[in-house]
Design a protein around this motif. Structure first.
Motif, mmCIF file in Angstrom:
data_model
loop_
_atom_site.group_PDB
_atom_site.id
_atom_site.type_symbol
_atom_site.label_atom_id
_atom_site.label_comp_id
_atom_site.label_asym_id
_atom_site.label_seq_id
_atom_site.Cartn_x
_atom_site.Cartn_y
_atom_site.Cartn_z
ATOM 1 N N PRO A 1 0.819 -1.222 0.000
ATOM 2 C CA PRO A 1 0.000 0.000 0.000
ATOM 3 C C PRO A 1 0.851 1.270 0.000
ATOM 4 O O PRO A 1 1.931 1.306 0.586
ATOM 5 N N PHE A 2 0.352 2.283 -0.658
ATOM 6 C CA PHE A 2 0.949 3.628 -0.661
ATOM 7 C C PHE A 2 2.379 3.631 -1.193
ATOM 8 O O PHE A 2 3.209 4.454 -0.810
ATOM 9 N N PHE A 3 2.665 2.678 -2.086
ATOM 10 C CA PHE A 3 4.014 2.606 -2.651
ATOM 11 C C PHE A 3 4.349 3.852 -3.460
ATOM 12 O O PHE A 3 5.516 4.127 -3.747
ATOM 13 N N GLU A 4 3.312 4.625 -3.833
ATOM 14 C CA GLU A 4 3.541 5.854 -4.601
ATOM 15 C C GLU A 4 4.330 6.880 -3.787
ATOM 16 O O GLU A 4 5.062 7.700 -4.346
ATOM 17 N N VAL A 5 4.168 6.861 -2.465
ATOM 18 C CA VAL A 5 4.790 7.889 -1.631
ATOM 19 C C VAL A 5 5.702 7.321 -0.536
ATOM 20 O O VAL A 5 6.519 8.069 0.013
#
Length: 214
Positions: A136-140
């Motif tokens: 999860p939230f690998f974008e940030v």
């Protein structure tokens, strides 16, 4: 479906999950509806005598291999099958997470497991053994700064891999884990940067990326 942003627990690249379009949804347990942060946190690093801990259902192909190689093999490797789900068993499970340096997040039938978020809640560095899993939230979030990724084929060498991590690196991962913990918490009324907002941010981020790509 081709233009929709899908929000999936089973964020499996091999199963059609598309990076920069789909969103990885954290799998979480709510222990208490009245106190969403109950039992949050864990022991300091100096009070974590267990090297690695896992307990859970033995489903999928990987977990039987994990138990075959590490159950009752080393005193600092607490690797079990399912633990009792009565209050005493659940308390023992939490205490082991709070007392372990690393918590094993091994895939079952699917690539995701609630142990990833549980580990973060109890400040136990996650060891993710799940090829093709998109966290999860690998974008940030820089997951490699606060967790360890082990290839499924290397589960037989798990203890050596963990022992090879310098103590200084472990301490940095544990500190960063406590920093990112806020992003994985539920609140009755959403709080800035909590799990509710982070999920919405991932959807917004990927939607913006889609628009730019188009």
């Amino acid at each position: 479906m081709e233009t929709s942003v899908r929000v999936l627990c089973n964020s499996n690249i091999a199963g059609g999950f598309k990076i920069q379009k789909d969103v990885s949804l954290p799998v979480t347990y709510v222990r208490s509806a009245e106190d969403l942060l109950k039992d949050l946190g864990g022991n300091p690093p100096s009070a974590r005598p267990v090297l690695a801990f896992f307990a859970g259902g033995i489903h999928g192909y990987l977990r039987p291999i994990l138990l075959q190689h590490w159950s009752e093999k080393e005193p600092d490797m607490k690797i079990f099958g399912p633990m009792p789900r009565d209050p005493e068993g659940k308390a023992k499970y939490r205490e082991l997470m709070k007392s372990s340096k690393y918590c094993i997040c091994a895939r079952g039938y699917e690539v995701h497991t609630p142990r990833v978020v549980e580990s973060i809640h109890y400040e136990c560095v996650p060891v993710i053994i799940s090829d093709n899993y998109v966290p999860p939230f690998f974008e940030v979030l820089d997951w490699e700064s606060f967790s360890v990724f082990v290839l499924e084929k290397d589960v037989r060498d798990l203890r050596n891999i963990l022992l090879s991590i310098p103590e200084e690196k472990y301490m940095k991962m544990q500190r960063r884990l406590k920093i990112v913990q806020q992003y994985f918490l539920w609140h009755k009324n959403p709080v800035k940067y909590d799990l509710f907002h982070m999920i919405l941010h991932s959807i917004w981020y990927n939607r913006v990326f889609q628009v730019k790509s188009e």
